[in-house]
Write an enzyme that holds these catalytic residues in place. Structure first.
Site, short mmCIF file in Angstrom:
data_model
loop_
_atom_site.label_atom_id
_atom_site.label_comp_id
_atom_site.label_asym_id
_atom_site.label_seq_id
_atom_site.Cartn_x
_atom_site.Cartn_y
_atom_site.Cartn_z
N MET A 195 0.84 -1.20 0.00
CA MET A 195 0.00 0.00 0.00
C MET A 195 0.88 1.25 0.00
O MET A 195 0.40 2.35 0.33
CB MET A 195 -0.93 -0.01 1.21
CG MET A 195 -1.91 -1.18 1.16
SD MET A 195 -3.46 -0.85 1.98
CE MET A 195 -2.93 -0.61 3.65
N LEU B 294 6.61 3.18 1.55
CA LEU B 294 7.51 2.02 1.63
C LEU B 294 8.62 2.22 2.64
O LEU B 294 9.17 3.31 2.79
CB LEU B 294 8.10 1.74 0.24
CG LEU B 294 7.05 1.44 -0.84
CD1 LEU B 294 7.72 1.27 -2.20
CD2 LEU B 294 6.24 0.20 -0.49
N HIS B 295 8.96 1.13 3.34
CA HIS B 295 10.02 1.15 4.34
C HIS B 295 10.86 -0.11 4.18
O HIS B 295 10.61 -0.92 3.27
CB HIS B 295 9.42 1.27 5.75
CG HIS B 295 8.34 0.27 6.03
ND1 HIS B 295 8.57 -1.08 6.10
CD2 HIS B 295 6.99 0.42 6.21
CE1 HIS B 295 7.44 -1.72 6.35
NE2 HIS B 295 6.45 -0.83 6.40
N GLU B 296 11.81 -0.30 5.09
CA GLU B 296 12.74 -1.43 4.97
C GLU B 296 12.04 -2.80 4.99
O GLU B 296 12.56 -3.77 4.46
CB GLU B 296 13.78 -1.38 6.10
CG GLU B 296 14.95 -0.45 5.80
CD GLU B 296 15.74 -0.85 4.55
OE1 GLU B 296 16.07 -2.05 4.42
OE2 GLU B 296 16.01 0.02 3.73
N HIS C 108 9.19 -3.49 3.46
CA HIS C 108 8.85 -3.72 2.05
C HIS C 108 10.10 -4.03 1.23
O HIS C 108 10.09 -4.91 0.37
CB HIS C 108 8.19 -2.46 1.46
CG HIS C 108 6.91 -2.04 2.13
ND1 HIS C 108 6.80 -0.87 2.84
CD2 HIS C 108 5.69 -2.63 2.19
CE1 HIS C 108 5.56 -0.75 3.31
NE2 HIS C 108 4.87 -1.80 2.94
N GLY D 235 4.81 -10.33 3.97
CA GLY D 235 5.53 -10.26 5.23
C GLY D 235 4.82 -11.02 6.34
O GLY D 235 3.59 -11.00 6.42
N GLN D 236 5.62 -11.63 7.20
CA GLN D 236 5.06 -12.28 8.40
C GLN D 236 4.45 -11.24 9.34
O GLN D 236 3.65 -11.56 10.21
CB GLN D 236 6.18 -13.05 9.12
CG GLN D 236 5.68 -13.84 10.33
CD GLN D 236 6.80 -14.17 11.30
OE1 GLN D 236 7.87 -14.61 10.87
NE2 GLN D 236 6.57 -13.95 12.58
N VAL E 204 10.74 -7.22 9.62
CA VAL E 204 11.87 -6.29 9.74
C VAL E 204 11.50 -5.27 10.82
O VAL E 204 10.38 -4.74 10.83
CB VAL E 204 12.16 -5.58 8.41
CG1 VAL E 204 13.27 -4.56 8.57
CG2 VAL E 204 12.53 -6.61 7.35
N ARG F 80 2.22 2.69 9.29
CA ARG F 80 1.40 3.42 10.28
C ARG F 80 2.23 3.97 11.43
O ARG F 80 1.70 4.75 12.23
CB ARG F 80 0.29 2.52 10.82
CG ARG F 80 -0.80 2.24 9.78
CD ARG F 80 -2.01 1.57 10.41
NE ARG F 80 -3.16 1.60 9.52
CZ ARG F 80 -3.50 0.61 8.70
NH1 ARG F 80 -2.78 -0.49 8.65
NH2 ARG F 80 -4.57 0.71 7.93
P1 AMP Z 1 1.48 -2.95 3.46
O1 AMP Z 1 2.05 -1.92 2.55
O2 AMP Z 1 1.51 -2.55 4.90
O3 AMP Z 1 0.16 -3.49 3.01
O4 AMP Z 1 2.49 -4.19 3.39
C1 AMP Z 1 2.85 -4.77 2.17
C2 AMP Z 1 3.62 -6.03 2.45
O5 AMP Z 1 4.79 -5.73 3.20
C3 AMP Z 1 2.82 -7.04 3.27
O6 AMP Z 1 3.07 -8.35 2.79
C4 AMP Z 1 3.37 -6.84 4.65
O7 AMP Z 1 3.26 -7.98 5.47
C5 AMP Z 1 4.82 -6.54 4.35
N1 AMP Z 1 5.41 -5.83 5.47
C6 AMP Z 1 4.95 -4.72 6.10
N2 AMP Z 1 5.73 -4.38 7.15
C7 AMP Z 1 6.71 -5.32 7.20
C8 AMP Z 1 7.82 -5.55 8.06
N3 AMP Z 1 8.08 -4.74 9.09
N4 AMP Z 1 8.62 -6.61 7.81
C9 AMP Z 1 8.36 -7.44 6.78
N5 AMP Z 1 7.33 -7.28 5.92
C10 AMP Z 1 6.52 -6.25 6.13
#
Ligand code: AMP
Length: 282
Positions: free
Chosen positions: A31, A34-36, A38, A149-150, A178, A189
């Site tokens: 979504m 983006l951070h580490e 992602h 991501g887990q 991560v 968030r």
């Molecule tokens: P989001 O943009 O939050 O919908 O996340 C996109 C993907 O990145 C999802 O598969 C999340 O589980 C993964 N993700 C988000 N935060 C982390 C994190 N801290 N470590 C690993 N994967 C993550």
């Protein structure tokens, strides 16, 4: 620079030659903001032998309930494209809402049981929105491997279940959480957290680490683990627990004791910010 495309037609132009040759396409749905966390998924796709890595950036309105943070959710496509460039991503797919949900859209993907547990209890309809957008994205990108991501443990289970149940022709790889140097799980968030809540939010990782240590030391009692996790989270004055769950890793059913692989998952609110975290224990 990655190619940035906003329509399915543009994306298909790029992907068609790869599909024809049967080359491997790695896909990271996000979504944005983006951070580490992602980036770790992008790296796995890059090093995983894929001919191309596609990242989608789409804040999916279907997975936000009324009153949730759809409008406030951080959006920064330019910044995201830079992150993707540095991670060696080939294509960024950033569709509009109208591109994803054309007028007249009424078809959904949904699931029994799993979607009602954990976050499903506090976010009704959330996983129906997730499943629908992910199924659409899978059909649009036709990836060989999709990376999740887990961090969003329940989401990873639900998506793997959908892939199995609907015979989707792709692999799902779930990647470790991560964290910030102090242990807070990275999340788009986290930018909502003021300094006080940012410090308090450390209790999530502390509580889960404590539970992990206890299990490693032989503790099997769900009651004791529950108590300890809740106690540690409770040391943060503003923490409001949505749930502390100790569950089977695939069915997400509550377990009676920790005898096999088990997931301890938490969702906690700090003011208006809702954070999730989890640990897998053996
Ligand atoms: P989001 O943009 O939050 O919908 O996340 C996109 C993907 O990145 C999802 O598969 C999340 O589980 C993964 N993700 C988000 N935060 C982390 C994190 N801290 N470590 C690993 N994967 C993550």
């Amino acid at each position: 620079m990655p190619k940035v495309v906003h329509t399915v037609a543009e994306l298909h132009k790029i992907l068609l030659p790869l599909w024809r040759k049967g080359e491997s396409v790695g896909f990271v749905p996000t979504m944005g903001a983006l951070h580490e966390g992602h980036v770790s998924l992008m790296r796995l796709s890059r090093t995983g032998g894929n001919a191309m890595t596609v990242v989608s950036v789409f804040v999916n309105p279907l997975q936000f309930a009324p009153g949730e943070d759809y409008d406030e959710y951080p959006r920064d496509l330019q910044g995201d494209v830079k992150v993707c460039r540095d991670a060696g991503v080939d294509v960024v797919f950033a569709p509009s809402v109208a591109e994803m949900y054309p007028r007249g859209f009424v078809t959904w993907a949904d699931q029994d049981k799993l979607t009602e547990k954990l976050c499903g209890g506090n976010r009704p309809g959330h996983f129906r929105g997730v499943l629908t957008v992910v199924l659409k994205l899978f059909n649009i990108v036709r990836p060989t491997i999709a990376y999740f991501g887990q961090k969003d443990y329940q989401q990873s289970v639900i998506i793997q279940r959908m892939v199995t149940d609907l015979n989707l022709d792709l692999k799902v790889q779930v990647c470790p959480i991560v964290r910030e140097p102090d242990g807070l799980a990275m999340s788009s968030r986290n930018v909502y957290l003021g300094p006080k809540h940012r410090t308090e939010a450390l209790v999530l990782h502390q509580a889960l680490e404590r539970a992990r240590e206890l299990v490693a030391g032989g503790e099997k009692s769900v009651k004791k683990l529950h108590g300890e996790v809740k106690r540690i989270i409770g040391t943060a004055k503003s923490a409001k627990i949505d749930y502390v769950a100790i569950v089977h890793p695939e069915t997400l059913e509550d377990v009676n004791d920790v005898s096999g692989r088990t997931v301890i998952a938490v969702a906690v609110r700090f003011g208006k910010t809702r954070l999730i975290d989890n640990v897998i224990v053996e």
